[in-house]
Design a protein around this motif. Structure first.
Motif, PDB file in Angstrom:
ATOM      1  N   SER A  64       0.688  -1.053  -0.007  1.00 58.85           N
ATOM      2  CA  SER A  64      -0.071  -0.019  -0.034  1.00 58.85           C
ATOM      3  C   SER A  64       0.667   1.211  -0.115  1.00 58.85           C
ATOM      4  O   SER A  64       0.801   2.293   0.913  1.00 58.85           O
ATOM      5  CB  SER A  64      -0.954  -0.043   1.225  1.00 58.85           C
ATOM      6  N   THR A  65       1.943   1.318  -0.893  1.00 57.44           N
ATOM      7  CA  THR A  65       2.753   2.429  -1.125  1.00 57.44           C
ATOM      8  C   THR A  65       1.948   3.658  -1.199  1.00 57.44           C
ATOM      9  O   THR A  65       2.380   4.948  -0.603  1.00 57.44           O
ATOM     10  CB  THR A  65       3.576   2.378  -2.267  1.00 57.44           C
ATOM     11  N   ASN A  66       0.703   3.837  -1.789  1.00 54.83           N
ATOM     12  CA  ASN A  66       0.116   5.231  -1.788  1.00 54.83           C
ATOM     13  C   ASN A  66      -0.354   5.477  -0.490  1.00 54.83           C
ATOM     14  O   ASN A  66      -0.422   6.715  -0.151  1.00 54.83           O
ATOM     15  CB  ASN A  66      -1.199   5.013  -2.801  1.00 54.83           C
ATOM     16  N   VAL A  67      -0.831   4.613   0.399  1.00 55.64           N
ATOM     17  CA  VAL A  67      -1.212   4.968   1.889  1.00 55.64           C
ATOM     18  C   VAL A  67      -0.152   5.483   2.392  1.00 55.64           C
ATOM     19  O   VAL A  67      -0.174   6.357   3.003  1.00 55.64           O
ATOM     20  CB  VAL A  67      -1.980   3.766   2.256  1.00 55.64           C
ATOM     21  N   GLN A  68       1.081   4.579   2.291  1.00 49.66           N
ATOM     22  CA  GLN A  68       2.138   5.045   3.117  1.00 49.66           C
ATOM     23  C   GLN A  68       2.748   6.446   2.900  1.00 49.66           C
ATOM     24  O   GLN A  68       3.024   7.335   3.677  1.00 49.66           O
ATOM     25  CB  GLN A  68       3.307   3.934   2.700  1.00 49.66           C
ATOM     26  N   LEU A  69       2.642   7.008   1.390  1.00 52.07           N
ATOM     27  CA  LEU A  69       3.257   8.182   1.105  1.00 52.07           C
ATOM     28  C   LEU A  69       2.352   9.585   1.539  1.00 52.07           C
ATOM     29  O   LEU A  69       2.697  10.280   1.995  1.00 52.07           O
ATOM     30  CB  LEU A  69       3.509   8.210  -0.430  1.00 52.07           C
ATOM     31  N   THR A  70       0.952   8.984   1.279  1.00 52.33           N
ATOM     32  CA  THR A  70      -0.078  10.166   1.550  1.00 52.33           C
ATOM     33  C   THR A  70       0.110  10.150   3.222  1.00 52.33           C
ATOM     34  O   THR A  70      -0.193  11.328   3.593  1.00 52.33           O
ATOM     35  CB  THR A  70      -1.364   9.554   1.334  1.00 52.33           C
ATOM     36  N   SER A  71       0.087   9.001   3.904  1.00 53.09           N
ATOM     37  CA  SER A  71      -0.008   9.257   5.325  1.00 53.09           C
ATOM     38  C   SER A  71       1.142   9.866   5.756  1.00 53.09           C
ATOM     39  O   SER A  71       1.219  10.518   6.887  1.00 53.09           O
ATOM     40  CB  SER A  71      -0.184   7.524   5.677  1.00 53.09           C
ATOM     41  N   ARG A  72       2.195   9.619   5.196  1.00 53.48           N
ATOM     42  CA  ARG A  72       3.537  10.148   5.737  1.00 53.48           C
ATOM     43  C   ARG A  72       3.579  11.809   5.491  1.00 53.48           C
ATOM     44  O   ARG A  72       3.867  12.365   6.417  1.00 53.48           O
ATOM     45  CB  ARG A  72       4.686   9.621   5.142  1.00 53.48           C
ATOM     46  N   THR A  73       2.739  12.183   4.497  1.00 57.31           N
ATOM     47  CA  THR A  73       3.043  13.466   4.068  1.00 57.31           C
ATOM     48  C   THR A  73       1.929  14.178   5.051  1.00 57.31           C
ATOM     49  O   THR A  73       2.134  15.226   5.424  1.00 57.31           O
ATOM     50  CB  THR A  73       2.377  13.682   2.612  1.00 57.31           C
ATOM     51  N   ILE A  74       0.939  13.459   5.415  1.00 57.24           N
ATOM     52  CA  ILE A  74      -0.144  14.376   6.245  1.00 57.24           C
ATOM     53  C   ILE A  74       0.549  14.525   7.543  1.00 57.24           C
ATOM     54  O   ILE A  74       0.299  15.647   8.330  1.00 57.24           O
ATOM     55  CB  ILE A  74      -1.471  13.432   6.408  1.00 57.24           C
ATOM     56  N   TRP A  75       1.145  13.316   8.074  1.00 58.11           N
ATOM     57  CA  TRP A  75       1.580  13.263   9.433  1.00 58.11           C
ATOM     58  C   TRP A  75       2.723  14.487   9.509  1.00 58.11           C
ATOM     59  O   TRP A  75       3.107  15.171  10.607  1.00 58.11           O
ATOM     60  CB  TRP A  75       2.055  11.903   9.944  1.00 58.11           C
ATOM     61  N   ASN A  76       3.343  14.502   8.531  1.00 60.89           N
ATOM     62  CA  ASN A  76       4.697  15.311   8.508  1.00 60.89           C
ATOM     63  C   ASN A  76       4.063  16.829   8.622  1.00 60.89           C
ATOM     64  O   ASN A  76       4.745  17.917   9.414  1.00 60.89           O
ATOM     65  CB  ASN A  76       5.624  15.551   7.293  1.00 60.89           C
ATOM     66  N   ILE A  77       2.959  17.020   7.856  1.00 61.68           N
ATOM     67  CA  ILE A  77       2.472  18.496   7.966  1.00 61.68           C
ATOM     68  C   ILE A  77       1.769  18.591   9.190  1.00 61.68           C
ATOM     69  O   ILE A  77       2.101  19.882   9.824  1.00 61.68           O
ATOM     70  CB  ILE A  77       1.345  18.630   6.852  1.00 61.68           C
ATOM     71  N   LEU A  78       1.236  17.966   9.879  1.00 62.18           N
ATOM     72  CA  LEU A  78       0.394  17.940  11.243  1.00 62.18           C
ATOM     73  C   LEU A  78       1.503  18.260  12.231  1.00 62.18           C
ATOM     74  O   LEU A  78       1.481  19.049  13.197  1.00 62.18           O
ATOM     75  CB  LEU A  78      -0.404  16.955  11.424  1.00 62.18           C
ATOM     76  N   ALA A  79       2.698  17.318  12.411  1.00 60.60           N
ATOM     77  CA  ALA A  79       3.741  17.649  13.082  1.00 60.60           C
ATOM     78  C   ALA A  79       4.569  18.965  13.196  1.00 60.60           C
ATOM     79  O   ALA A  79       4.774  19.723  14.038  1.00 60.60           O
ATOM     80  CB  ALA A  79       4.832  16.421  13.018  1.00 60.60           C
ATOM     81  N   ASP A  80       4.737  19.467  11.802  1.00 63.56           N
ATOM     82  CA  ASP A  80       4.988  20.780  11.698  1.00 63.56           C
ATOM     83  C   ASP A  80       4.208  21.752  12.283  1.00 63.56           C
ATOM     84  O   ASP A  80       4.728  22.815  13.077  1.00 63.56           O
ATOM     85  CB  ASP A  80       5.434  21.090  10.391  1.00 63.56           C
ATOM     86  N   ILE A  81       2.936  21.687  11.909  1.00 63.45           N
ATOM     87  CA  ILE A  81       2.071  22.609  12.502  1.00 63.45           C
ATOM     88  C   ILE A  81       1.985  22.647  14.061  1.00 63.45           C
ATOM     89  O   ILE A  81       1.900  23.645  14.514  1.00 63.45           O
ATOM     90  CB  ILE A  81       0.711  22.346  11.744  1.00 63.45           C
ATOM     91  N   LEU A  82       1.625  21.543  14.525  1.00 62.20           N
ATOM     92  CA  LEU A  82       1.618  21.277  16.174  1.00 62.20           C
ATOM     93  C   LEU A  82       2.830  21.935  16.711  1.00 62.20           C
ATOM     94  O   LEU A  82       3.051  22.601  17.690  1.00 62.20           O
ATOM     95  CB  LEU A  82       1.411  20.038  16.514  1.00 62.20           C
ATOM     96  N   ASN A  83       4.141  21.596  16.249  1.00 61.68           N
ATOM     97  CA  ASN A  83       5.510  22.231  16.704  1.00 61.68           C
ATOM     98  C   ASN A  83       5.308  23.702  16.892  1.00 61.68           C
ATOM     99  O   ASN A  83       5.794  24.531  17.842  1.00 61.68           O
ATOM    100  CB  ASN A  83       6.460  21.473  16.176  1.00 61.68           C
ATOM    101  N   ASP A  84       4.959  24.282  15.702  1.00 55.23           N
ATOM    102  CA  ASP A  84       5.104  25.695  15.410  1.00 55.23           C
ATOM    103  C   ASP A  84       3.874  26.227  16.624  1.00 55.23           C
ATOM    104  O   ASP A  84       3.971  27.252  17.048  1.00 55.23           O
ATOM    105  CB  ASP A  84       4.667  26.034  14.255  1.00 55.23           C
ATOM    106  N   PHE A  85       2.775  25.825  16.508  1.00 62.02           N
ATOM    107  CA  PHE A  85       1.863  26.167  17.327  1.00 62.02           C
ATOM    108  C   PHE A  85       2.315  26.116  19.000  1.00 62.02           C
ATOM    109  O   PHE A  85       2.177  27.133  19.663  1.00 62.02           O
ATOM    110  CB  PHE A  85       0.550  25.407  17.310  1.00 62.02           C
ATOM    111  N   VAL A  86       2.823  25.002  19.318  1.00 62.93           N
ATOM    112  CA  VAL A  86       3.368  24.851  20.759  1.00 62.93           C
ATOM    113  C   VAL A  86       4.593  25.849  20.932  1.00 62.93           C
ATOM    114  O   VAL A  86       4.390  26.467  22.086  1.00 62.93           O
ATOM    115  CB  VAL A  86       3.849  23.324  20.819  1.00 62.93           C
ATOM    116  N   PHE A  87       5.229  26.293  20.296  1.00 63.26           N
ATOM    117  CA  PHE A  87       6.312  27.236  20.370  1.00 63.26           C
ATOM    118  C   PHE A  87       5.719  28.577  20.440  1.00 63.26           C
ATOM    119  O   PHE A  87       6.286  29.301  21.227  1.00 63.26           O
ATOM    120  CB  PHE A  87       7.429  27.042  19.562  1.00 63.26           C
TER     121      PHE A  87
END
Length: 557
Positions: free
Chosen positions: A123-146
């Motif tokens: 399920s490479t499509n799922v892996q790539l999409t999921s990884r992209t979504i989680w990276n975006i969410l992680a960056d947003i949350l880190n910026d928000f917390v700081f």
């Protein structure tokens, strides 16, 4: 803190794992301590039982996602939403049973990594999409917390100011003591630990590098948002009484954060060597541009349709980077020189013996006249002259159509048939014009092929000379294509469609170029990894577009 420095791999991995487990452990311990203060009792057995129950629930959710990935028809439509909701579900479930939701989410995160490892080639499509979504969410949350951390600092500063300089000095002294104790504990643990896991991070206990790694790990104990968040989460009241020393604890947490960040920002750059990149962005752009030019030449040689060839060339050109420093004056000079050479090639072709034997002098002269008017004499404010000519032409057309009441194509056909019936010689003139038009278009096609062959040869020679600044070649090609289209614009109005298979072949040529570069030694593994990733992403996007187009065609059918 270490963005420009080279952190040892083992120490970096230890710090990453520490940020996961220590933060979770600190939150759990705080939660348990507050529970003891408010209730007065705590059952270890009951807490462990609840946690294991929640952890099993997390494993079940992860197993559900794993099976959906393996057997679902459209796993990305179900797995990704479940993946996003899993942390919230686990946290709420754990809190419902009175145990730590944070630690339960950490346990589920470990299972999530296990799932990702099992599905690495599934399920490479799922892996790539999921990884992209989680990276975006992680960056947003880190910026928000700081951002929240920065907003909170003025309140802490006001509280410290109200305590007076003696109280602030006392709190600062306690904070320094806390930091020193933390540094010593971290250093001794990393230096004296002899377990297999510690040795995997910091090397053998007897190795010469172990003390350096221990000092590095101790200095890297940076506190941040989680520490301050725990301090701010202290309740104003507990068990019906005001929480003791709440403002002081928040101030100490803030001082510890600032001390750890200041010390690390000063010491770490002096302890660590500067990071050495395997390549520069200029090197990457240079190789990528050469790859695109190589693929364009390969594809142009196997496509006969000029319109398709140019459409694919423009699409492949979009892969190039615009970061390369370009000498505008030199690029303009190269463009003008190549355009002049291309015009000379066309002029020589028009007046060669073979063309003169196959086309009448009138056709050659008409084409030559258009060439000189459009390309050879553009310095006389050609744009203004064209505008004036167009306005005059359309004014004449409007007046003629209005006066003769000929508007629609059917009216034009009837008017022409009537004129031919009145004047039979007009029919012969029309036929002669159609023959001349066909000859002019045929000659234009030969000129187009001549231009393509010449510019392809120029591009090929520049690639052999290791040049990657070849955009001026495409600008000349675009100029000449515009000229050729100017002659036949009334006869070719539909846009060219590039067959899907050509994109697949182009991507394969890109893979071949990178592999050849690796074998020849002028492309290192780091650049190859970046290029392979870009090709994979472009190929995946193109395949998704193909699939969407096919689905739309089936729906319309």
């Amino acid at each position: 803190m270490t963005g420009n420095n080279d952190m040892p791999k083992g120490v970096g991995e230890a710090l990453e794992l520490e940020s996961l487990f220590n933060d979770a452990t600190g939150l759990v311990m705080l939660d348990l301590a507050l529970s003891v203060l408010s209730k007065g009792t705590f059952s270890v057995v009951e807490g462990i039982g609840h946690f294991l129950f929640v952890a099993v629930g997390g494993v079940l959710l992860v197993m559900l996602r794993f099976n959906l990935n393996r057997h679902g028809k459209n796993p990305e439509l179900t797995t990704i939403p479940i993946s996003l909701l899993t942390p919230f579900a686990i946290y709420l479930l754990a809190e419902h049973f009175g145990v730590s939701g944070i630690l339960a989410v950490v346990a589920t995160g470990i299972e999530h990594n296990w799932e990702a490892d099992r599905l690495r080639l599934t399920s490479t499509n799922v892996q790539l999409t999921s990884r992209t979504i989680w990276n975006i969410l992680a960056d947003i949350l880190n910026d928000f917390v700081f951002l929240i951390l920065g907003i909170s600092l003025p309140e802490v500063a006001r509280n410290v100011t109200q305590m007076g300089w003696q109280g602030a000095a006392a709190l600062l002294g306690v904070s320094v003591l806390v930091y020193v104790v933390m540094w010593i504990v971290r250093y001794v643990w990393a230096l004296r630990g002899d377990s297999a896991s510690i040795s995997a991070f910091f090397g053998d206990r007897k190795s010469d590098e172990r003390p350096f790694f221990a000092r590095l790990f101790a200095v890297s104990g940076i506190h941040g948002t989680v520490t301050l968040a725990m301090a701010f989460s202290l309740p104003n009241k507990i068990a019906g009484h005001a929480f003791p020393y709440r403002d002081e604890l928040i101030a100490i947490a803030t001082f510890v954060i600032l001390i750890s960040m200041v010390v690390s920002s000063i010491v770490l750059p002096r302890m660590l060597p500067q990071k050495t990149e395997a390549y520069t962005m200029a090197d990457l752009d240079h190789i990528r541009n050469k790859m695109v030019d190589y693929v364009i030449l390969q594809m142009r040689s196997q496509i006969e349709d000029h319109a398709v060839r140019e459409a694919l060339t423009d699409q492949l050109q979009s892969q190039k980077s615009n970061r390369l420093t370009v000498d505008r004056a030199q690029s303009t000079a190269n463009y003008n020189a190549l355009l002049s050479e291309t015009k000379e090639v066309v002029d020589n072709f028009l007046h060669c013996e073979d063309v003169n034997n196959r086309y009448s002098p009138e056709i050659v002269n008409i084409y030559d006249k258009i060439l000189r008017r459009v390309l050879v004499e553009p310095k006389r404010n050609h744009f203004t002259l064209r505008m004036k000519h167009s306005i005059k032409h359309w004014k004449k057309e409007v007046l003629w159509h209005t006066s003769h009441r000929v508007i629609t194509h059917e009216q034009q056909r009837r008017f022409r048939d009537a004129r031919i019936a009145e004047n039979p010689e007009l029919s012969e003139q029309i036929k002669q014009r159609e023959v001349m038009r066909d000859d002019l278009l045929a000659l234009n096609n030969e000129v187009t092929d001549t231009i393509d062959h010449y510019l392809d040869t120029v591009l090929e020679n520049r690639l052999k000379q290791k040049h990657s600044d070849n955009d001026f070649v495409y600008l000349v090609r675009r100029t000449m294509n515009h000229f050729c289209a100017h002659i036949k614009h009334d006869y070719q109005k539909s846009a060219a469609t590039v067959p899907d298979i050509l994109y697949v072949q182009a991507f394969q040529h890109e893979y071949d170029f990178v592999q050849q570069g690796i074998n020849a030694g002028y492309i290192n593994q780091s650049i190859a990894g970046v290029l392979y990733t870009e090709i994979n992403q472009a190929q995946l996007l193109q395949l998704q577009q193909f699939q969407e187009t096919e689905e739309m065609a089936l729906i319309e059918a």
